[in-house]
Design an enzyme around this catalytic site. Structure first.
Site, mmCIF file in Angstrom:
data_model
loop_
_atom_site.group_PDB
_atom_site.id
_atom_site.type_symbol
_atom_site.label_atom_id
_atom_site.label_comp_id
_atom_site.label_asym_id
_atom_site.label_seq_id
_atom_site.Cartn_x
_atom_site.Cartn_y
_atom_site.Cartn_z
ATOM 1 C CE LYS A 129 -4.255 -1.901 1.999
ATOM 2 N NZ LYS A 129 -5.160 -2.370 3.097
ATOM 3 C CE LYS A 156 -7.388 -7.516 -6.322
ATOM 4 N NZ LYS A 156 -7.278 -7.187 -5.554
ATOM 5 C CE LYS A 203 -14.228 -2.077 -2.881
ATOM 6 N NZ LYS A 203 -13.499 -2.520 -1.721
#
Ligand code: ADP
Ligand code: TRP
Length: 320
Positions: free
Chosen positions: A110, A189, A192
């Site tokens: 992340k 992939k 969101k």
């Protein structure tokens, strides 16, 4: 068996979420005691705008309810309506070695993607452990990306039980037999965070538009095509019957069929697949009070379970 899982309201749910996770969550309800929640505390780690968080929470709740979450049987609530979990998170933090969290790949991923490395993001797995352990969860169905977090949960439960005596049930992970990774319209992939999703409940016209935009290679119409390298075919696999899929496979390999034709059919099938749920979703949208009531009742049921486990932990460590 008590089955628990959470989903972050970090955006609108898409067909990757559905085929990769939600569908299995919903199937597991019938044979098990389901505990499903909307992980809004976790979603805060990515710094959403307050109004987005508020709206996405409600949208996730309506999506699950429309898709068949059985509120009589399954306990369904919003994580922050059971704040006891944050107290357990603190208690668990005090037996969690820094090194355990430093090894978590999801934090590193992340941050590499540009998310701010705030403490919440770093401590994310401890809160997830608290979610799981406070409800004596036996089975935690998650996507493969979450496997490490379940292992961390088991490690933390182990440290705690070794230090303070048997307190927590040791949960097992259950890696969802994902229909492989569902590709997004750009071929990466579906996620969101990539802005490449087809939402479960976006307007039908916009589903069509997005399907027509799915990236394909430039093989001419007449030439044979490899179905296994095609994003459209990967999505057809999710919604076409076995017979129809076999037909498409033949057409691809023979040549003479363009990707445009496959896309048109894919859009039809996707719309057909979610049609029965769309009606329910529209009704829920007109009845937000009902949705909030469901979440409130769920939170009460969840709190009753959480209180007992938290009390055990508080006594074990000497807070009581
Ligand atoms: P997103 O990447 O859209 O933020 P999440 O990480 O919140 O999705 O994932 C929620 C659940 O949906 C997880 O269990 C994850 O494994 C599953 N999931 C998400 N995207 C996909 C995908 N493209 N294919 C299959 N499963 C997916
Ligand atoms: N981290 C999970 C995800 O991003 C969501 C989650 C939060 C969760 N708490 C959980 C999943 C507890 C299972 C159990 O998908």
């Amino acid at each position: 068996m008590r089955v628990l899982s959470g989903i972050q309201p970090s955006g609108r749910l898409h067909i990757g979420n559905y085929f990769g996770a939600m569908r299995q969550h919903l199937q597991l309800q019938s044979q098990n005691e389901g505990f499903y929640f909307i992980a809004d505390y976790h979603a805060m780690t990515s710094g959403p705008k307050p109004n987005d968080l508020r709206q996405n929470k409600l949208a996730v709740a309506m999506d699950y309810l429309a898709l068949g979450l059985d509120t009589d049987k399954t306990v369904f609530w919003c994580q922050s309506d059971v704040p006891l979990v944050t107290e357990l998170c603190w208690i668990l933090s005090c037996v969690t070695p820094m090194g355990l969290l430093q090894r978590c790949v999801s934090f590193k991923d992340k941050v590499a993607q540009g998310m701010l490395p705030n403490h919440g993001l770093f401590a994310y797995p401890v809160l997830q452990a608290a979610d799981i352990l406070i409800f004596d969860s036996q089975l935690v169905p998650v996507g493969a990306d979450q496997k490490q977090h379940i292992e961390v949960t088991r490690d933390i439960a182990g440290y705690f039980n070794n230090t303070y005596g048997e307190t927590f049930v040791m949960p097992k992970d259950y890696i969802l037999e994902s229909v492989a990774v569902v590709p997004g319209i750009d071929g990466r992939k579906m996620s969101k965070s990539y802005d490449n999703t087809i939402e479960i409940f976006e307007p039908e016209s916009s589903v069509k538009k997005k399907v027509m935009k799915i990236v394909t290679d430039s093989t001419p119409v007449e030439a044979p095509k490899d179905p296994n390298k095609c994003n459209v075919f990967a999505l057809l696999k999710l919604v076409a019957s076995q017979e129809e899929l076999a037909e498409w496979e033949k057409k691809y390999r023979q040549g003479g069929t363009g990707y445009g034709e496959a896309k048109k059919r894919l859009a039809e099938l996707l719309i057909e697949y979610f049609k029965p749920y769309r009606q329910k979703r529209a009704e829920l949208e007109k009845n937000i009070d009902y949705v909030n009531e469901v979440l409130k009742k769920g939170a009460q049921r969840a709190t009753a379970v959480a209180e007992k486990t938290l009390k055990k932990a508080r006594i074990a460590v000497g807070l009581e």
